[in-house]
Design a protein around this motif. Structure first.
Motif, short mmCIF file in Angstrom:
data_model
loop_
_atom_site.label_atom_id
_atom_site.label_comp_id
_atom_site.label_asym_id
_atom_site.label_seq_id
_atom_site.Cartn_x
_atom_site.Cartn_y
_atom_site.Cartn_z
N ASP A 14 0.82 -1.21 0.00
CA ASP A 14 0.00 0.00 0.00
C ASP A 14 0.85 1.26 0.00
O ASP A 14 0.32 2.36 -0.13
CB ASP A 14 -0.91 0.03 1.24
CG ASP A 14 -1.97 -1.06 1.19
OD1 ASP A 14 -2.34 -1.44 0.07
OD2 ASP A 14 -2.40 -1.50 2.26
N TYR A 15 2.14 1.10 0.15
CA TYR A 15 3.00 2.27 0.24
C TYR A 15 3.05 2.99 -1.10
O TYR A 15 3.14 2.38 -2.16
CB TYR A 15 4.42 1.89 0.66
CG TYR A 15 5.38 3.04 0.53
CD1 TYR A 15 5.27 4.14 1.37
CD2 TYR A 15 6.33 3.06 -0.47
CE1 TYR A 15 6.11 5.22 1.21
CE2 TYR A 15 7.18 4.12 -0.63
CZ TYR A 15 7.07 5.21 0.22
OH TYR A 15 7.89 6.28 0.07
N ASP B 207 -0.54 11.12 4.96
CA ASP B 207 -0.97 9.73 4.80
C ASP B 207 0.20 8.84 4.39
O ASP B 207 0.37 7.73 4.91
CB ASP B 207 -2.08 9.62 3.76
CG ASP B 207 -3.37 10.27 4.22
OD1 ASP B 207 -3.56 10.38 5.45
OD2 ASP B 207 -4.16 10.68 3.36
N ILE B 208 1.00 9.33 3.44
CA ILE B 208 2.11 8.52 2.92
C ILE B 208 3.19 8.36 3.99
O ILE B 208 3.74 7.26 4.17
CB ILE B 208 2.67 9.16 1.64
CG1 ILE B 208 1.62 9.06 0.53
CG2 ILE B 208 3.96 8.47 1.21
CD1 ILE B 208 1.99 9.75 -0.75
N SER C 64 0.77 4.69 -2.56
CA SER C 64 -0.50 4.93 -3.23
C SER C 64 -0.95 6.35 -2.94
O SER C 64 -0.41 7.03 -2.08
CB SER C 64 -1.55 3.91 -2.77
OG SER C 64 -1.70 3.96 -1.36
N SER C 65 -1.95 6.80 -3.66
CA SER C 65 -2.35 8.21 -3.57
C SER C 65 -2.74 8.56 -2.14
O SER C 65 -3.22 7.75 -1.38
CB SER C 65 -3.51 8.48 -4.53
OG SER C 65 -4.61 7.64 -4.20
N GLY C 66 -2.56 9.83 -1.84
CA GLY C 66 -2.89 10.33 -0.52
C GLY C 66 -2.09 11.57 -0.22
O GLY C 66 -1.21 11.97 -0.98
N SER C 67 -2.39 12.19 0.89
CA SER C 67 -1.66 13.39 1.29
C SER C 67 -0.27 13.00 1.77
O SER C 67 -0.01 11.83 2.09
CB SER C 67 -2.41 14.10 2.42
OG SER C 67 -2.39 13.29 3.60
N ASP D 116 2.64 8.34 7.20
CA ASP D 116 2.08 7.41 8.19
C ASP D 116 2.23 5.97 7.70
O ASP D 116 2.57 5.07 8.49
CB ASP D 116 0.61 7.72 8.45
CG ASP D 116 0.42 8.96 9.33
OD1 ASP D 116 1.41 9.37 9.98
OD2 ASP D 116 -0.69 9.52 9.34
N ARG D 117 1.94 5.73 6.41
CA ARG D 117 2.08 4.38 5.88
C ARG D 117 3.55 3.93 5.91
O ARG D 117 3.85 2.77 6.18
CB ARG D 117 1.53 4.30 4.45
CG ARG D 117 0.02 4.32 4.37
CD ARG D 117 -0.47 3.81 3.03
NE ARG D 117 -0.14 4.71 1.94
CZ ARG D 117 -0.92 5.72 1.53
NH1 ARG D 117 -2.06 5.96 2.15
NH2 ARG D 117 -0.54 6.47 0.53
#
Length: 595
Positions: A410-411, A419-420, A413-416, A422-423
């Motif tokens: 999941d690393y 979010d990235i 993938s789209s997001g702020s 945190d992942r």
């Protein structure tokens, strides 16, 4: 004592220079000079001349430089012959090499660092802070540390109130940061205009400290005025002292001290002897120094094992007779008397023992404790015990690449950016070594190939969105420091920029082309992981034994995980590592803990 590096050109050059200064050929001097230079690069403060009587040590350390005809000589005779040369002096002399009465040979500057630090600690350990009324602490301590709280946190706070030098050690989850934020509030309640400064050895550790302080202070039982006085910013020690470009010196030093009343240093196990000595030299005479850290973790990359030397090898949480009475009155605790009832360094140290992060059924805690004790049989038993679902062991021939890649599924993938980041914090591969099949270079390369395909990044693109980087050198103009982690992402304008977390402003962006030296950060060495925490960790050990595989490395790797740790290693590698304890040659422990 094993060195981790062979003799280098600089060691040979130094030895030749010593012989030229001495004015005549001297096989012993050349040998000792090579080794003391090499030992310092390998993390030791000095060379124990006893090692010169060990043929195995000489062969392993010198390699092709070994002198086969070097005579077997008693250590006292070696010491006497070295003292006859003009370049070897006794402590306090102005010679390039210093030989102490315990047959330890130092580069002069490292003897000076050790002496500066030892004098500071010994002087502060017998001082009490007389500005605190002896009757006041009990009320304050009861306010911040209710009876149901860990008594050792309360003792730590009492020591910090009474002493101008305090060491709080303990494993992850024992509440070191939450204790120190209460200590800051206590100190400010006593003297509201005190200037409190927060510091750490790396930018990453400094950011984590200030984040923890901000979070913890919101729940303090004090006024908003006191909370507002608690500092929000933590600096690296280099930045605090005022680093001078291309110089080992700092602006703040003896004669130009820091403007501070209280200096708190987190992750103190990472601080080398040179930097700690320079920090103590820059403190005002009245200032209080509080060190936080885990003395069982890996020592600093550079020379010294300062926190371990300060904590010593004996029992902790035992106190001199007079100070024991003071602490018991202030805390209500029933404390132990140390073997030597006289005031000393033991009065300045407390080890936190209750773990708030891991429950009683935590495999991570059980495993880390077994490793810390050197009990490899128990460690292996825990790793194979089905009752623990937060620790897992893979045999060395297991193919865990799919497991590694699955954790990066999941690393990116789209997001702020938040979010990235945190992942990215959820999982990290920790390597013991840089080179080889289990080293960070190979592992990072394999992970990057997978991530590039997943993100549809071209193989020849130097930069791509989602690329994590680990800064490996300080850049004071960009306010980037060794150990800082950034992720390359597209900004609102579609440009690739390196995002770094800034806990004051959220994120800041820097062009990838402006970055100082860096490396990929999908996998990092255990050394580089210090001062950080991840939800899940995979610890990779090399198949071939190495001196870097130590008990402290395994312990540090395990305790980076908050929820789950997996270990990929053969039983032979685990046994060798847990059975090998780091021993850095130093005279600091003897200076602080005289027998």
């Amino acid at each position: 004592m094993n060195t981790t590096e062979t003799i280098s050109h600089i060691d040979r050059h130094f030895a030749r220079m010593m012989q030229r200064l001495a004015g005549r050929e001297n096989t012993l001097l050349v040998l000792a000079a090579k080794l003391v230079s090499s030992q310092t690069r390998a993390g030791h403060i000095c060379l124990d001349l006893v090692d010169l009587t060990n043929r195995e040590f000489l062969t392993e350390s010198l390699g092709d430089d070994v002198t086969s005809d070097f005579p077997e000589t008693a250590v006292d005779d070696l010491s006497a012959k070295l003292r006859e040369t003009s370049v070897v002096g006794k402590p306090g002399d102005f010679q390039p090499l210093i030989l102490d009465t315990n047959n330890r040979l130092y580069l002069n500057r490292y003897w000076q660092y050790q002496e500066t630090l030892a004098q500071f600690v010994l002087a502060r350990s017998t001082q009490s802070n007389r500005c605190i009324d002896t009757g006041a602490p009990r009320t304050l301590l009861d306010k911040y540390f209710p009876e149901e709280d860990d008594i050792w946190q309360k003792v730590a706070a009492a020591i910090a109130l009474y002493k101008n030098f305090c060491v709080i050690t303990g494993g992850p989850g024992t509440g070191k940061t939450s204790t120190v934020v209460k200590i800051i509030a206590l100190l400010l309640e006593e003297i509201p205009d005190q200037r409190v400064v927060l510091a750490a050895p790396t930018g990453k550790a400094a950011n984590r400290l200030q984040e923890s302080i901000k979070f913890a202070k919101e729940n303090l039982p004090c006024t908003d005025e006191i909370k507002a006085k608690i500092p929000d910013e933590a600096k690296t020690i280099h930045r605090l002292l005022g680093a001078i470009r291309h110089s080992p010196r700092f602006r703040h030093k003896t004669g130009n001290p820091l403007d501070a009343d209280v200096v708190i240093v987190d992750e103190a196990s990472m601080v080398p002897v040179a930097l700690m000595a320079k920090l103590t030299a820059a403190l005002p005479a009245h200032a209080k120094l509080i060190l936080l850290g885990d003395h069982n973790q890996l020592a600093s990359v550079e020379a010294g094992a300062v926190l371990a030397d300060i904590c010593g090898s004996g029992a902790l949480n035992v106190y001199s007779s007079d100070f024991k009475a003071v602490l018991e009155k202030a805390t209500g605790a029933n404390l132990e008397l140390c073997e030597s009832p006289a005031p000393g360094i033991q009065d300045c140290i407390v080890q936190l023992r209750h773990n708030y992060r891991f429950g009683g059924k935590s495999g991570i805690m059980a495993l880390s404790e077994a490793v810390n004790r050197g009990d490899v049989d128990l460690a292996l038993e825990i790793l194979q015990d089905d009752q623990y679902d937060d620790v897992h062991w893979h045999a060395a021939d297991s193919n865990v690449l799919s497991t590694i890649l699955g954790n990066f599924g999941d690393y990116g993938s789209s997001g702020s950016p938040a979010d990235i980041f945190d992942r990215f914090k959820q999982f990290r591969v920790l390597c013991a070594v840089r080179e080889g099949p289990q080293g960070i270079r190979v592992v990072n390369s394999k992970i990057e190939q997978f991530v590039r395909r997943k993100l549809v990044a071209k193989p020849d693109d130097r930069w791509y969105a989602g690329q994590p980087v680990l800064v490996s050198e300080n850049d004071y103009d960009l306010n980037l420091f060794n150990g800082d982690v950034g992720i390359i992402l597209r900004d609102a304008d579609g440009n690739l920029m390196t995002f770094f977390q800034d806990h004051d402003r959220g994120f800041r962006k820097i062009s990838p082309f402006r970055l100082p030296q860096f490396e990929l950060a999908y996998a990092v060495t255990v050394h580089k992981s210090q001062g950080t925490e991840f939800e899940k960790v995979l610890l990779l050990l090399p198949e071939q034994d190495s001196p870097v595989l130590t008990r402290e490395l395994i312990y540090t790797g395990i305790t980076r995980a908050a929820k789950c740790v997996e270990i990929l290693a053969s039983e032979e590698s685990l046994r060798a590592a847990v059975g090998r304890q780091t021993k850095r040659t130093s005279g600091l422990g003897d200076a602080l803990w005289p027998s």
